[in-house]
Design a protein around this motif. Structure first.
Motif, PDB file in Angstrom:
ATOM      1  N   ALA A  70     -23.746  46.075  82.586  1.00 17.25           N
ATOM      2  CA  ALA A  70     -22.376  45.833  82.929  1.00 17.25           C
ATOM      3  C   ALA A  70     -21.698  44.671  82.110  1.00 17.25           C
ATOM      4  N   PHE A  71     -22.068  43.692  81.758  1.00 17.61           N
ATOM      5  CA  PHE A  71     -21.547  42.653  80.860  1.00 17.61           C
ATOM      6  C   PHE A  71     -21.441  43.272  79.424  1.00 17.61           C
ATOM      7  N   SER A  72     -22.673  44.340  79.126  1.00 17.07           N
ATOM      8  CA  SER A  72     -22.371  44.378  77.758  1.00 17.07           C
ATOM      9  C   SER A  72     -21.080  45.356  77.553  1.00 17.07           C
ATOM     10  N   LEU A  73     -20.687  46.023  78.633  1.00 14.47           N
ATOM     11  CA  LEU A  73     -19.822  47.173  78.393  1.00 14.47           C
ATOM     12  C   LEU A  73     -18.500  46.392  78.698  1.00 14.47           C
ATOM     13  N   VAL A  74     -18.425  45.097  78.920  1.00 16.67           N
ATOM     14  CA  VAL A  74     -17.038  44.613  78.656  1.00 16.67           C
ATOM     15  C   VAL A  74     -16.514  44.323  77.729  1.00 16.67           C
ATOM     16  N   GLY A  75     -17.427  44.041  76.511  1.00 16.66           N
ATOM     17  CA  GLY A  75     -16.872  43.819  75.305  1.00 16.66           C
ATOM     18  C   GLY A  75     -15.943  44.846  74.510  1.00 16.66           C
ATOM     19  N   VAL A 181     -29.270  54.866  80.863  1.00 15.67           N
ATOM     20  CA  VAL A 181     -28.522  55.869  82.128  1.00 15.67           C
ATOM     21  C   VAL A 181     -27.311  55.087  82.458  1.00 15.67           C
ATOM     22  N   LEU A 182     -27.411  53.603  82.713  1.00 14.43           N
ATOM     23  CA  LEU A 182     -26.223  53.150  83.296  1.00 14.43           C
ATOM     24  C   LEU A 182     -25.103  52.931  82.376  1.00 14.43           C
ATOM     25  N   THR A 183     -25.576  52.783  80.789  1.00 19.24           N
ATOM     26  CA  THR A 183     -24.697  52.447  79.945  1.00 19.24           C
ATOM     27  C   THR A 183     -23.906  53.870  80.086  1.00 19.24           C
ATOM     28  N   VAL A 184     -24.607  54.755  80.043  1.00 21.03           N
ATOM     29  CA  VAL A 184     -23.721  56.376  79.513  1.00 21.03           C
ATOM     30  C   VAL A 184     -22.833  56.307  80.712  1.00 21.03           C
ATOM     31  N   LEU A 185     -23.362  56.125  82.186  1.00 21.39           N
ATOM     32  CA  LEU A 185     -22.559  56.224  83.265  1.00 21.39           C
ATOM     33  C   LEU A 185     -21.203  55.231  83.296  1.00 21.39           C
ATOM     34  N   GLY A 186     -21.625  53.850  82.668  1.00 23.56           N
ATOM     35  CA  GLY A 186     -20.465  52.890  82.682  1.00 23.56           C
ATOM     36  C   GLY A 186     -19.363  53.171  81.673  1.00 23.56           C
ATOM     37  N   ILE A 187     -19.988  53.805  80.566  1.00 18.09           N
ATOM     38  CA  ILE A 187     -18.960  54.285  79.608  1.00 18.09           C
ATOM     39  C   ILE A 187     -18.090  55.344  80.035  1.00 18.09           C
ATOM     40  N   VAL A 188     -18.683  56.392  80.642  1.00 14.89           N
ATOM     41  CA  VAL A 188     -17.929  57.473  81.129  1.00 14.89           C
ATOM     42  C   VAL A 188     -16.835  57.017  82.184  1.00 14.89           C
ATOM     43  N   MET A 190     -15.431  53.821  82.333  1.00 13.18           N
ATOM     44  CA  MET A 190     -14.591  53.094  81.509  1.00 13.18           C
ATOM     45  C   MET A 190     -13.445  54.099  80.751  1.00 13.18           C
ATOM     46  N   MET A 191     -14.129  55.058  80.249  1.00  7.66           N
ATOM     47  CA  MET A 191     -13.211  56.057  79.468  1.00  7.66           C
ATOM     48  C   MET A 191     -12.353  56.772  80.422  1.00  7.66           C
ATOM     49  N   LEU A 192     -12.598  57.318  81.358  1.00  9.74           N
ATOM     50  CA  LEU A 192     -11.906  57.927  82.455  1.00  9.74           C
ATOM     51  C   LEU A 192     -10.789  56.996  83.115  1.00  9.74           C
ATOM     52  N   VAL A 193     -11.015  55.695  83.273  1.00 10.29           N
ATOM     53  CA  VAL A 193      -9.897  54.592  83.563  1.00 10.29           C
ATOM     54  C   VAL A 193      -8.941  54.648  82.419  1.00 10.29           C
ATOM     55  N   LEU A 194      -9.430  54.405  81.203  1.00  7.37           N
ATOM     56  CA  LEU A 194      -8.674  54.053  80.240  1.00  7.37           C
ATOM     57  C   LEU A 194      -7.550  55.350  79.877  1.00  7.37           C
ATOM     58  N   ASN A 195      -8.322  56.469  79.648  1.00 11.67           N
ATOM     59  CA  ASN A 195      -7.377  57.777  79.349  1.00 11.67           C
ATOM     60  C   ASN A 195      -8.279  59.091  79.681  1.00 11.67           C
ATOM     61  N   ILE A 196      -7.806  59.987  80.549  1.00 13.33           N
ATOM     62  CA  ILE A 196      -8.600  61.202  81.051  1.00 13.33           C
ATOM     63  C   ILE A 196      -8.661  62.145  79.644  1.00 13.33           C
ATOM     64  N   ILE A 315      -7.195  53.530  71.703  1.00 14.19           N
ATOM     65  CA  ILE A 315      -7.981  54.358  70.599  1.00 14.19           C
ATOM     66  C   ILE A 315      -9.166  53.487  70.118  1.00 14.19           C
ATOM     67  N   ALA A 316      -8.912  52.223  69.881  1.00 16.81           N
ATOM     68  CA  ALA A 316     -10.007  51.480  69.057  1.00 16.81           C
ATOM     69  C   ALA A 316     -11.193  51.250  70.333  1.00 16.81           C
ATOM     70  N   ALA A 317     -10.539  50.982  71.561  1.00 17.47           N
ATOM     71  CA  ALA A 317     -11.713  50.834  72.449  1.00 17.47           C
ATOM     72  C   ALA A 317     -12.503  52.084  72.793  1.00 17.47           C
ATOM     73  N   PHE A 318     -12.027  53.354  72.653  1.00 15.06           N
ATOM     74  CA  PHE A 318     -12.537  54.573  72.731  1.00 15.06           C
ATOM     75  C   PHE A 318     -13.599  54.948  71.612  1.00 15.06           C
ATOM     76  N   ILE A 319     -13.206  54.568  70.493  1.00 14.56           N
ATOM     77  CA  ILE A 319     -13.904  54.941  69.331  1.00 14.56           C
ATOM     78  C   ILE A 319     -15.424  53.709  69.528  1.00 14.56           C
ATOM     79  N   ASN A 320     -15.177  52.588  69.880  1.00 14.59           N
ATOM     80  CA  ASN A 320     -16.145  51.669  70.372  1.00 14.59           C
ATOM     81  C   ASN A 320     -17.076  52.261  71.070  1.00 14.59           C
ATOM     82  N   TYR A 321     -16.594  52.746  72.407  1.00 16.47           N
ATOM     83  CA  TYR A 321     -17.310  53.333  73.646  1.00 16.47           C
ATOM     84  C   TYR A 321     -17.941  54.392  73.107  1.00 16.47           C
ATOM     85  N   THR A 322     -17.523  55.456  72.377  1.00 17.07           N
ATOM     86  CA  THR A 322     -18.037  56.364  71.884  1.00 17.07           C
ATOM     87  C   THR A 322     -19.343  56.232  70.953  1.00 17.07           C
TER      88      THR A 322
END
Length: 617
Positions: A70-75, A181-188, A190-196, A315-322
């Motif tokens: 969770a904390f690593s996904l905050v970045g 597994v948690l990272t994938v779920l967390g990223i999904v 976060m992505m949905l929250v930012l822009n579907i 967009i930058a956050a999305f590229i990073n998350y991707t």
């Protein structure tokens, strides 16, 4: 029970047909009977059962993993915030605060990950330790027939290479799997929250990745199973060649064994190439898919940004998350290969653990108390291989304290009689009794503790001379060990060794002569102080002068004990109470030495031919 060899069957065991070289299940088939593949899900469940006792630790690992994931996904989220709210507005104090929060989040994630990995390493090693213990303990319960049929190097491979494959999957990858597994779920999320829409574009490649991964993975486990089997075959060849190096050298077979080794090595090479090629395909495929996702995201994000629907920070956050999203996907693809290797190894380990010992104590078996040594064989029939009888309707009786000599040509069944008495094998019909108790109805351990055996093939363990003799009775004092060595005429040569009784022996005692090894084996049996003594060619490897010295000690040892003596040197059994002449699994003559000589039969021919220098029949 004191014994000087791990394999009790020597000259009497059939060496062809099932169980022999080239036969089904024999060394020539390379563990064919144990190679049947099993359901990977069953192997997984059984592996998880070894982790089950550590539930509390595993729960803590999961909590810590959730924490650091969770904390690593905050970045990436904070990076987007920094671009949109502080960099564009040149707000350095706000940017500084954001950077400090990011550093704090990553530091907390790192600390949590370190603790999770440490706890998981401890849990996994305890579980693997239990698997090794279970496998080694189970091997000790299996009958000698199992070890006769299977190569020792192959069995060693299961204790080492196969468990090491499990180790790599469990100790290194459990926390990684949870985190992925948690990272994938967390990223999904976060992505949905930012822009579907950007989220759907980024996730477009997942079905393609899953389809390709499934196709490749279906072939990976069989590839790793072949690799583990090939490694076991190679280990068996190496172990056998090193153990028999003297024979290889003596017969000039170095080129032959090199050819065999090269064939096994080539087979292992091909299996390794196949398995690893399949494994390595995962990473580049997921890499290409990841780059495709970024390209789609950049294109769509650019269009949305031009139309003012998303910010540059988003967009930058999305590229990073991707990019972060593809890392656990690639990691899980690689992890899948490691898991397949582990499951292949686990199947091979559980194949042995599932093998039930053929010689089990019967229900209600009683401990055999101190015995007098009355031995009765009544109409005993036995075979190693169905349809090839080795012992035929044999009956014999030894009174307490008697010495029974077993003589006859090679392969007649003499050593088999000893194997049946010690219950290394169970008879097909008839009855064997000691002091009136059927040995099939008493506990094996209590029976064997009262038997002392010295076989013609001496086996010594790595350790000191003192430790090897004490193997006969672990609680014996040093003085008792030395006295046993004196009785076996071994004390004088031990005293001349560099460190005496503390001299370290190499593997199988190869730094001693064959005769010296035999003397130590005899001392070991003497120390065991058995009620029934078995000497299977016990003096076959010593010279005539040494044999005369040993005979005095053995005669003293045999007083008051029932003794079975197998000897080709007929001069060593003149004082036996009974001489049983065995031929083709049957007793054809019985009586004292003099009685059989007067009979003028088979025994007379054997005895006279030896002293005339002729070759015995």
């Amino acid at each position: 029970m004191s014994t000087n060899n791990q394999s009790s069957r020597t000259q009497d065991t059939p060496r062809r047909g099932p169980g022999g070289p080239g036969g089904p299940g024999g060394p020539g088939s390379h563990m064919a009977g144990l190679q049947k593949p099993k359901d990977a899900r069953i192997a997984m469940r059984r592996l998880l059962a070894y982790l089950a006792p550590h539930r509390a630790g595993l729960i803590l690992v999961v909590v810590l993993t959730v924490f650091y994931t969770a904390f690593s996904l905050v970045g990436p989220y904070l990076m987007g915030v920094a671009i949109d709210q502080f960099i564009g507005k040149s707000d350095l104090p706000g940017l500084g605060r954001t950077v400090l929060i990011m550093l704090g989040a990553y530091s907390i994630a790192w600390i949590a990950q370190v603790f999770a990995d440490f706890i998981m390493a401890s849990i996994s090693q305890k579980s693997l330790q239990k698997i090794r213990e279970d496998l080694f303990r189970h091997l000790q319960t299996l009958e000698l027939h199992f070890f006769d049929q299977n190569q020792h190097g192959e069995l060693m491979s299961r204790l080492t290479n196969d468990i090491d494959a499990i180790n790599r999957a469990v100790s290194q990858n459990v926390t990684q799997l949870i985190s992925n597994v948690l990272t994938v779920l967390g990223i999904v999320i976060m992505m949905l929250v930012l822009n579907i829409w950007l989220a759907l574009a980024a996730l477009l490649v997942i079905p393609m990745i899953m389809l390709i991964t499934t196709q490749i993975a279906s072939k990976t486990r069989s590839g790793y199973r072949d690799l583990q089997k090939g490694l076991g075959d190679l280990n068996a060849t190496v172990e056998e060649t090193i153990s028999g190096q003297r024979v290889v050298t003596a017969f000039g077979r170095s080129e032959s064994v090199r050819t065999i080794f090269n064939d096994k090595n080539e087979a292992l090479y091909k299996a390794s190439v196949k398995a690893n090629t399949l494994a390595f395909m995962m990473m580049p495929i997921t890499g290409v898919m990841g780059n495709l996702a970024i390209a789609i995201l950049a294109s769509l994000g650019g269009v949305l940004a031009i139309n003012g629907l998303v910010t540059v920070g988003t967009i930058a956050a999305f590229i990073n998350y991707t990019q972060r999203f593809m890392q656990p996907i690639r990691s899980m693809a690689n992890l899948y290969n490691t898991v397949q290797a582990a499951l292949a190894g686990a199947e091979r380990v559980f194949d042995i653990l599932d093998r039930q010992p053929e010689l089990m104590d019967s229900a209600g078996a009683q401990a055999l108390e101190q015995i007098k040594g009355d031995v009765l064989f009544e109409n005993v029939n036995f075979h190693y291989v169905e349809g090839v009888p080795v012992i035929k309707n044999m009956s014999l009786h030894a009174n307490p304290g008697q010495t029974i000599a077993l003589v006859g040509p090679t392969g007649a069944g003499k050593t088999t009689i000893v194997n049946l008495l010690t219950r290394f094998y169970d008879i097909q019909s008839g009855k064997i009794q000691i002091d009136g108790k059927d040995i099939c109805k008493v506990q094996k351990d209590s029976l064997r503790r009262q038997l002392g055996i010295v076989l013609q093939d001496t086996y010594l363990f790595t350790g000191t001379v003192m430790e090897n003799i004490r193997y006969g009775r672990l609680e014996a004092t040093d003085e008792e060990v030395i006295e046993a060595a004196r009785m076996a005429s071994a004390h004088s040569f031990i005293h001349r060794l560099p460190l005496g009784y503390q001299t370290e022996l190499s593997e199988r005692g190869s730094n001693l002569s064959q005769g010296q090894r035999q003397l130590l084996a005899i001392a070991r049996a003497i120390l065991a102080d058995p009620a029934i003594l078995v000497l299977d060619e016990a003096t076959s490897s010593v010279d005539t002068r040494t044999e005369a010295k040993i005979q005095k000690g053995l005669l003293e040892l045999m007083k008051g004990r029932t003794s079975f003596v197998i000897a080709h040197r007929l001069s060593t059994i003149r004082e036996a109470d009974q001489v049983l002449v065995i031929k083709d699994g049957e007793i054809i003559e019985r009586g004292s030495h003099n009685e059989l000589l007067d009979l003028g039969g088979f025994y007379n021919h054997l005895y006279m031919s030896q002293f005339k220098g002729q070759v015995a029949v």
